[in-house]
Structures are given as C-alpha cells and as structure tokens.
Design an enzyme around this catalytic site. Structure first.
Site, short mmCIF file in Angstrom:
data_model
loop_
_atom_site.label_atom_id
_atom_site.label_comp_id
_atom_site.label_asym_id
_atom_site.label_seq_id
_atom_site.Cartn_x
_atom_site.Cartn_y
_atom_site.Cartn_z
N ASP A 46 3.79 88.00 -7.82
CA ASP A 46 5.12 87.52 -7.43
C ASP A 46 5.06 86.74 -6.12
OD1 ASP A 46 5.94 88.87 -9.59
OD2 ASP A 46 7.03 90.45 -8.51
N ASP A 50 6.32 83.06 -5.31
CA ASP A 50 7.27 82.79 -4.23
C ASP A 50 6.75 81.66 -3.33
OD1 ASP A 50 8.93 84.69 -5.16
OD2 ASP A 50 8.44 86.20 -3.65
N SER A 95 20.94 84.65 -4.92
CA SER A 95 19.59 84.92 -4.41
C SER A 95 19.68 85.14 -2.91
CB SER A 95 18.68 83.72 -4.61
OG SER A 95 18.56 83.41 -5.94
N LEU A 96 18.56 85.50 -2.32
CA LEU A 96 18.57 85.75 -0.88
C LEU A 96 17.60 84.82 -0.18
CD1 LEU A 96 18.50 89.64 -0.83
CD2 LEU A 96 20.40 88.16 -0.20
N GLU A 127 19.33 97.85 3.64
CA GLU A 127 19.11 98.50 2.35
C GLU A 127 17.69 98.19 1.88
OE1 GLU A 127 22.14 97.02 -0.31
OE2 GLU A 127 23.61 96.94 1.31
N LYS A 129 14.92 96.85 -0.30
CA LYS A 129 14.93 95.86 -1.36
C LYS A 129 14.10 96.42 -2.50
CE LYS A 129 14.49 90.90 -2.14
NZ LYS A 129 13.65 90.91 -3.33
N ASP A 131 12.20 96.85 -5.83
CA ASP A 131 11.46 95.87 -6.62
C ASP A 131 11.64 96.20 -8.10
OD1 ASP A 131 9.95 93.70 -7.02
OD2 ASP A 131 8.06 94.56 -6.35
N ARG A 150 20.32 89.14 -14.94
CA ARG A 150 20.79 88.06 -14.09
C ARG A 150 20.55 86.70 -14.74
NH1 ARG A 150 18.82 86.64 -8.05
NH2 ARG A 150 16.84 86.28 -9.06
N TYR A 239 24.09 98.18 -5.58
CA TYR A 239 24.21 97.67 -4.22
C TYR A 239 25.37 96.71 -3.97
CZ TYR A 239 21.24 94.03 -6.30
OH TYR A 239 20.72 93.07 -7.12
N LYS A 303 22.53 92.95 5.43
CA LYS A 303 23.78 92.25 5.12
C LYS A 303 24.78 92.44 6.26
CE LYS A 303 23.11 93.44 0.26
NZ LYS A 303 23.44 94.39 -0.81
N LYS A 327 10.96 90.37 4.06
CA LYS A 327 9.93 90.70 3.06
C LYS A 327 8.75 91.44 3.69
CE LYS A 327 9.50 88.67 -0.67
NZ LYS A 327 9.72 89.14 -2.06
N CYS A 421 -30.48 104.51 -13.32
CA CYS A 421 -29.81 104.69 -12.03
C CYS A 421 -30.28 103.61 -11.06
CB CYS A 421 -30.14 106.07 -11.47
SG CYS A 421 -29.62 106.29 -9.77
N CYS A 424 -32.61 105.43 -8.36
CA CYS A 424 -33.86 106.16 -8.63
C CYS A 424 -34.45 105.87 -10.01
CB CYS A 424 -33.65 107.66 -8.45
SG CYS A 424 -32.67 108.40 -9.77
N CYS A 439 -26.10 109.87 -13.09
CA CYS A 439 -27.55 109.96 -12.92
C CYS A 439 -27.86 111.45 -12.86
CB CYS A 439 -27.95 109.28 -11.61
SG CYS A 439 -29.61 109.77 -11.09
N CYS A 445 -32.62 112.16 -6.44
CA CYS A 445 -32.15 110.76 -6.38
C CYS A 445 -31.74 110.45 -4.95
CB CYS A 445 -30.97 110.59 -7.33
SG CYS A 445 -30.08 109.04 -7.10
S1 IVH Z 1 21.91 91.80 -2.57
C1 IVH Z 1 23.52 88.85 -1.64
N1 IVH Z 1 20.77 94.15 -2.19
O1 IVH Z 1 16.68 91.20 -4.54
C2 IVH Z 1 23.35 89.07 -3.06
N2 IVH Z 1 19.68 92.56 -3.59
O2 IVH Z 1 17.18 87.81 -4.21
C3 IVH Z 1 21.95 89.28 -3.45
N3 IVH Z 1 17.59 93.37 -4.58
O3 IVH Z 1 16.78 90.16 -7.51
C4 IVH Z 1 21.64 90.63 -3.84
N4 IVH Z 1 17.62 95.37 -3.67
O4 IVH Z 1 18.30 92.23 -7.43
C5 IVH Z 1 20.68 92.94 -2.79
N5 IVH Z 1 19.87 96.25 -1.80
C6 IVH Z 1 19.81 95.05 -2.40
C7 IVH Z 1 18.73 94.71 -3.25
C8 IVH Z 1 18.70 93.44 -3.82
C9 IVH Z 1 16.96 94.55 -4.46
C10 IVH Z 1 17.11 92.22 -5.38
C11 IVH Z 1 18.17 91.58 -6.22
C12 IVH Z 1 17.66 90.19 -6.42
C13 IVH Z 1 16.88 89.96 -5.17
C14 IVH Z 1 17.69 89.09 -4.23
#
Ligand code: IVH
Length: 687
Positions: A46, A50, A95-96, A127, A129, A131, A150, A239, A303, A327, A421, A424, A439, A445
């Site tokens: 990933d 990215d 997205s973020l 919070e 993040k 995965d 999504r 969330y 946030k 990240k 081996c 030995c 072995c 050995c």
């Molecule tokens: S907020 C602001 N909160 O991260 C709206 N996203 O690019 C964006 N993700 O795939 C989402 N934990 O599913 C938010 N506590 C969290 C999150 C979270 C994981 C994921 C989300 C999305 C990516 C955001």
C-alpha cells in the site's frame, strides 16, 4: 466543491518529460488499482502505491494543464466492480491529506488555526487510523437497510447482505434518539488473532492464505456468497456520520458519544485533546502500543472537533482541510529475494532464511527474513529472484508473506533443501509428516555446538557477560571448547590467543565465568537447552524437583506432574538425561563448581492440579506473561481444550477454543476476571 476547484495557475510550456512521466504514472496506477480493487491481488505494498499516487498528485499540482478528467487523481478510490449492485453516495466519502512528520503536522495545525482565525489551542479528536475497508451503513428508523463500500467515493457497491453478517454491525440501533435517516461510516477490519487463526486453518487444508488483515477484510466483504463473509472474523469501528437527517451534533466527539449510545462500535482509544502537543503525544503513544492493539493501524486521524470550524475550513478536492492522517511507517514493502541460506539451530532444526535486497519496512532496513521451513517455501511458491512482499511489525522477525508471480524473472530458480547439513555434512533428516528438517548429528555438529553454547551463555541462562557470538564461534572453530563444561576449564592464556582478545578482556571473561558458577537451579536447567524446555518450564521443574538427582532420575509420569509439562516435553527431558554424553556434561559442570541454592519448598500452589487454556488476545499482558503467572500459581497451561481443562481465558478474537469450551461446558472467563483471579492469589501468596 470537488475536483475542479484547483487554483488556476499560469499555464507553463509543456515539459515533455513531465508529460511522459505523468502518463506513465497514470497507467501504472490504473494497473495497480485494478489488481487491488477488482482482483483482490495487489502486486505492491500500500505504501508503495501511495508513493506513486502522491508523485502524480504533486506533478499535477505543479503542472495543472496536464490534469485530465480521466486521471486516477480525479477519483477517490477505484471503479466499483460489476459484481455488486451500484450505489451512489449522496455525500461523497472523503479521503484524507497525509503527513508523516512532526513538522508537517505542526504546519497543518498552524494552517487550521490561521484559517479559522483562532488564537488559542484548538480542540481535536485523535483516532487510530484503522487499516481496513471504509464502509457506509444506512439506518432507516433505526434499522440497517444498506451497507456499501466506498468505491470511488461517489459510486460504491451494495454489500448489504455481507455487512449484515458482521457481528459488530447492529442490525437495529439501540434507544430511540437517532434521526430517522442515519448514515454511519466506519472501517471494517479483521482482528489479528482472527487473521492468524484463519491462516493457520487455511494452511492445514491447503486453501489460499490471506495476504494481510486489510486485504483479508476487503476480500471477505466482497464475497458474492454472504456465507463466506460470515465465516471470516470481521469487526467494525464507526467514526463518522454522513447523512444525518435533522440531527445536528456540534462536535465530532458528540457523534462518537451518540454512536456508543446507539450500540455502534467506537474505537476504545479515541481521545479528545487540546492543542498540537497533545496530538503529537497521542501519535507517539499509539505508535508504542501499535503491536499490542490486536488490529492493524496505519496511523492516527486527527480531526478538528468543532463542526462550525470544520465548515469554515471546508473541503478541497475531496480532502477535508479539517482532518489529517498522520501516517506511521509502513509495515509492508516489496523487495527481491537474492538467496536462501539454511541455518542450523541449537537443536539441529534447519531453518531457511531469505536474503533480501535491503528494504525499509516497519521503521528499519531489513535484509533477512525467516522462511520457517520448506513447507512454507512451497506454500509461497518461492523462487530465487522473485519479487516478494515483506512484513515487519514491531520487534517481530520479518516475514515473507507473498510472491508477486507476475514479476517472476525468466531465469528464476526453485529453492531446494540441501541434502547435507551445511555445517557438518551429515545427511539431513525430515521425519514423515513433520515440517522441520534436522541435522541429526547433535553436538558433534559444529553449528549445533555453537548454538547450544550461545544459549548456555545467554542472559536468561548462565548469563556469562562478554561471551558473545563471535567469541563462541572462534572457541568452537579452534577446537578449544566442545561443550559447556569446557568453558570453565579455559584459562587466561588460552583466551588471550584469540582474535581481538587482550589481557584485560580475557581477565574479565574469566571473572564472568567465575561469577556465573553461582546461579539458580532454574537457570541451570534452562541453560542445558533441552528441547521444548523454556524458562517457564525450567522454573516449574526446579520448584518441583528441587535437586538435580531428583530431576535427572524422574520418570516420564513424574515429569508429567509438573505444571507446564505435557507428555511430549516429559519425553524430551527423559531422553536428554538418558543420553550418556549429556550425563557426562552435566556431571562435569557440577564438578567445575556450578552451584545453586536449593529452591524453597513451594508454600502453596493455589491453582495446583488445574489446567488452563488461553485464547484470543489479552490487552494487559502478553500470552507468555499470562502463562508464567499461571504456572507460578501451580496451574498447567495447555494449548487445547479438552475434558480435563479447568478454565478457559478468552480474549477478543477467541475462536474455536472458546466454542469447544462452550460445548464441553468448561468455564469461560474474560481478561478482567482472569486478572482478578491472578491478583487474588498472587497477593495472598506474597502476604
Ligand atoms: S475519517 C474525513 N476516521 O482512512 C473523512 N477515516 O483516507 C475521512 N480511516 O479509507 C475519513 N480510520 O476509511 C476517518 N478514524 C478514522 C479512520 C478513517 C480509518 C480510513 C478511512 C479511509 C481512509 C481515509
């Protein structure tokens, strides 16, 4: 406000190289999006994806005239597949923006403050993040009516039947304070314990293994047969709210609070904090806890808590200005397998080790990874020259998790187990039905000799300071030491003849050897390196038998009585003391003056005679600690549930063992009760 609100900038003359790179990046990105979202079979990590994507975003930002409407940057995610009904997200799933350093985060926070024109500390939520896979759930009058992926942020897939099988997703909300229409957004993920259990079972039946928990969650949610989804251990953290009817919460924190009240799962580690420093403290703390959470997190989402401020900050190209993803270092990367070396362990087990093109993963440069055994190599279908996915989490030894078959070079060669081996030359044995090749030469050995000496000298064994690996190698190679008893016959003159050994360090080593003569019975037993006898078992044996003659003469039945010792371990111990060579070494060690105080008679063993089983993840301690504490209280800890099990401790992610306990009506307790029992007995003991 979406993709089109970029700042117009003065058109610059086309730079052909940039145009070419942009086009190449787009093609590459489209390819990987398809592999990931449609085929569920990614070819790169990933983080590597990215990096490609960010490069394209950067180039398009600096060369806006190159932006085309079909560029992958103009979509948030991937095309929905035709296998599921399409849904349209009325409010796009965003997205973020990302950052990965304190400096970048501090800049983001300063920008937020200046944009809203606020002097003091802003309030944020932090919070984990998670995965996993972003999912939207729609509740109408408190009843779940739709679940969707999504997709590209606007067009997702209808996976209602599948999300209904996830037990953390309520089919009906609690209470009656929710709005008539509520859209809940969150992350569906696979807990690590469930992921590992699933793969262990799949390995046994020869099924295809899940690559990583995130891919596993994505693949599981997109099964056409919901029964398959139901069989996967998925969970969800919620969330945010999308559509929310007449409900007008003021803050993100209020949303999370309301969610909890409605029976929606909110992550336990979310916090509300004031100011930039508190955010960075949280980022640091969560990173430290990362390996103990029981699920993968790839960072922290910060946030702005206040919704009025969120509106003021707004959203640009589907990325809100009021949130950022901090990240963490990726735990996965791809690299090339340059070779496989076969290492001989202390007990003769031959372990293939991958030699890799060095790669930065999990915060460190990795050039070796364990391959466990030949079965693993076959299962991975690994060839020399292959491009492989490497996983490294915390201090765990890096693992090769997947071969990228599409990148296999034409001249790739199979990995073959040597017949002899490497240390030995004795022919290697692999007993029928066993995964591990060995072995059989034992301590003749040199590799096994070295490894058992290293073990003997190690910190938890005889703790001989200054006797490092390099020194042991030299001593064995020069024939100066054949077994642990020889160590105590070394004199300063002999030591001084070694490479990088002066009179001072030779003298120190002699002193260290002298000091190690006074030890404990448990350390001594552990130092002998009997197969399957770790520190905990050694401590159990020491307390039970209290002297060497009683231990070395004990029958298998008598050994079986000891906490933490089962039939296999009992037979290993018996075999060890039946071996003449071992008898001689043990006798000579005692003659050399190794001594220990006789362990005190155990005062009481409150859990004597009980057999416990641990399953699932524990939050407050590791499995090994839990086991050690139980053994100390006199209990046996077994790996599987049977009629003779007294109690089963089931943490989150407990699977078949907990079920078996229910079938057999064996008491199941959770971690809180478990800790209460430990505390009760341990305080009684010390008091
Ligand atoms: S907020 C602001 N909160 O991260 C709206 N996203 O690019 C964006 N993700 O795939 C989402 N934990 O599913 C938010 N506590 C969290 C999150 C979270 C994981 C994921 C989300 C999305 C990516 C955001």
């Amino acid at each position: 406000m979406t993709d089109t609100d970029r700042e117009p900038s003065a058109a610059e003359p086309g730079v052909p190289d940039v145009a070419r790179e942009v086009e190449e990046l787009r093609q590459l990105i489209r390819h990987h999006l398809h592999r990931y979202h449609v085929l569920d079979d990614p070819e790169i990590a990933d983080s590597e994806f990215d990096a490609l994507f960010s490069r394209l975003v950067d180039l398009e930002d600096t060369h806006p005239h190159l932006v085309t409407s079909d560029s992958p940057t103009q979509r948030v995610g991937a095309e929905p597949s035709a296998r599921f009904a399409a849904v349209v997200h009325e409010l796009p799933m965003l997205s973020l923006d990302k950052c990965d350093s304190h400096e970048e985060f501090i800049e983001w926070e300063a920008r937020c403050r200046s944009r809203v024109g606020y002097e003091g500390d802003l309030e944020f939520t932090c919070e984990p993040k998670i995965d996993g896979v972003a999912v939207s759930l729609i509740y109408q009058d408190g009843v779940l009516i739709r679940g969707a992926t999504r997709g590209d942020g606007t067009n997702g897939e209808d996976i209602t039947a599948n999300v209904r099988t996830v037990s953390a997703v309520p089919l009906r909300l609690l209470g009656d304070t929710w709005p008539a229409t509520l859209e809940v957004r969150g992350e569906v993920y696979m807990p690590l314990a469930g992921f590992r259990a699933f793969n262990e079972a799949a390995a046994k039946t020869g099924e295809r293994l899940l690559v990583n928990p995130r891919n596993a969650a994505a693949g599981s949610l997109r099964q056409l047969d919901p029964k398959l989804t139901a069989s996967r251990p998925l969970s969800m953290y919620c969330y945010s709210a999308g559509l929310r009817g007449a409900w007008e919460p003021d803050t993100q924190w209020q949303v999370l609070d309301a969610f909890r009240g409605w029976g929606l799962r909110v992550n336990e580690s979310v916090v509300r904090v004031l100011g930039v420093k508190a955010c960075l403290d949280y980022v640091r703390r969560l990173l430290e806890e990362r390996d103990t959470l029981g699920y993968d997190v790839d960072g922290v989402v910060v946030k702005v808590n206040d919704f009025a401020m969120q509106s003021a900050l707004g959203t640009v190209t589907r990325r809100p200005r009021w949130a950022v993803a901090y990240k963490y270092p990726a735990e996965e990367a791809t690299t090339v397998l340059k070779g496989v070396e076969f290492q001989v362990g202390r007990t003769g087990a031959i372990t293939p080790v991958a030699r890799l093109e060095p790669v930065f993963v999990g915060g460190a440069t990795v050039s070796n990874a364990t391959l466990h055994n030949m079965d693993e190599i076959e299962r991975l279908d690994l060839c020399l020259g292959d491009t492989v996915m490497v996983h490294r989490a915390g201090d765990v030894i890096p693992q090769v998790t997947k071969v990228i078959e599409s990148k296999r070079p034409g001249d790739a060669r199979r990995v073959v187990m040597p017949e002899r081996c490497p240390a030995c030359e004795t022919p290697i044995e692999r007993p029928e039905g066993e995964a591990v090749a060995r072995c059989p030469a034992g301590l003749t050995c040199p590799a096994q000799r070295k490894e058992s000496l290293k073990h003997f000298a190690s910190r938890l064994a005889m703790d001989i300071e200054g006797l490092g690996d390099k020194l042991v190698d030299q001593l064995v190679e020069r024939g100066m030491v054949k077994d642990p008893a020889d160590l105590y016959g070394l004199d300063a003159d002999a030591l001084e003849s070694l490479d990088r050994m002066g009179p001072k360090s030779a003298g120190n080593l002699i002193d260290a050897l002298g000091a190690s003569r006074h030890t404990t019975f448990a350390r001594f037993i552990y130092a002998l390196g009997i197969r399957e006898v770790g520190e905990t078992t050694a401590a159990g044996l020491a307390n039970h038998f209290r002297n060497l003659d009683a231990l070395s003469g004990a029958s298998e039945e008598a050994l079986n009585e000891v906490p933490d010792v089962g039939p296999i371990v009992a037979s290993r111990i018996r075999n060890f003391f039946d071996d003449e060579h071992n008898q001689r070494v043990v006798r000579r060690l005692v003659v050399q003056g190794i001594e220990w105080p006789t362990p005190a008679k155990p005062v009481r063993s409150p859990l004597a005679g009980e057999t416990w089983v641990l399953t699932g993840t524990l939050a407050a301690m590791t499995r090994n600690e839990a086991r050690a504490r139980l053994v100390k209280l006199g209990a046996k800890v077994a790996g599987s549930v049977s009629g003779s099990t007294t109690r089963v401790v089931a943490g989150p992610g407990a699977g078949s063992k907990a079920e078996r306990a229910k079938e057999l009506e064996i008491p199941l307790i959770d971690e809180t009760d478990f800790i209460a029992i430990l505390d009760r007995h341990e305080t009684k003991d010390s008091g």
